[in-house]
Design a protein around this motif. Sequence first.
Motif, PDB file in Angstrom:
ATOM      1  N   LYS A 195      76.017  47.927  67.230  1.00 30.18           N
ATOM      2  CA  LYS A 195      74.563  47.731  67.161  1.00 30.18           C
ATOM      3  C   LYS A 195      74.201  46.376  66.558  1.00 30.18           C
TER       4      LYS A 195
ATOM      5  N   PRO B 165      80.338  46.155  59.080  1.00 32.53           N
ATOM      6  CA  PRO B 165      81.030  47.208  58.348  1.00 32.53           C
ATOM      7  C   PRO B 165      82.565  47.054  58.316  1.00 32.53           C
TER       8      PRO B 165
ATOM      9  N   ARG C 211      80.394  52.087  65.560  1.00 36.07           N
ATOM     10  CA  ARG C 211      79.053  52.170  66.159  1.00 36.07           C
ATOM     11  C   ARG C 211      78.089  51.204  65.464  1.00 36.07           C
ATOM     12  N   THR C 212      78.149  51.131  64.152  1.00 40.92           N
ATOM     13  CA  THR C 212      77.295  50.201  63.406  1.00 40.92           C
ATOM     14  C   THR C 212      77.579  48.770  63.836  1.00 40.92           C
ATOM     15  N   HIS C 213      78.849  48.418  63.939  1.00 45.66           N
ATOM     16  CA  HIS C 213      79.216  47.067  64.375  1.00 45.66           C
ATOM     17  C   HIS C 213      78.633  46.758  65.745  1.00 45.66           C
TER      18      HIS C 213
ATOM     19  N   ASP D 119      82.017  55.774  62.796  1.00 43.05           N
ATOM     20  CA  ASP D 119      80.636  55.401  62.467  1.00 43.05           C
ATOM     21  C   ASP D 119      80.531  53.900  62.220  1.00 43.05           C
TER      22      ASP D 119
END
Length: 135
Positions: A75, A43, A71-73, A68
């Motif tokens: 994961k 992202p 957090r995506t990165h 957000d």
Amino acid sequence: MTAHSDTNTILLFHNTMRITDGHLESFRDAVVRAVEFVRQHGPQLLVETFVDTERMLAHSFQLYRDSDAVRTHWKLADPYIREVMEHCRVERFDVFGEPDAEVAESLRSGIGRECPVTFHPRVTGFVRFATESRA
């Protein structure tokens, strides 16, 4: 005057890493793989990594739209982060902008156990990108 809402949540991370003696090429290879993965799937709006071979320091800059995206990165890229970390240790981590409480605490409790984590609140600014990104 208030900052534009699109940029209020922008986060810029500056990660300073000490490359392990004898691991420069392995570090470079791992970083190239990690950044290529992120370029295709992550992202981040920007990722740039620079190496000071004289001091054996690497500087990574990552720009995120918001917490957000961070957090995506985390994961998505965990295996790649672990591979890079086999060849270095974080010496300093600077966060420019204000992540939400969860991301800030994760940084403090994770990276903060190993090195200083410093938060720098945003005052103002803007982001301008060309239509075609460079590799």
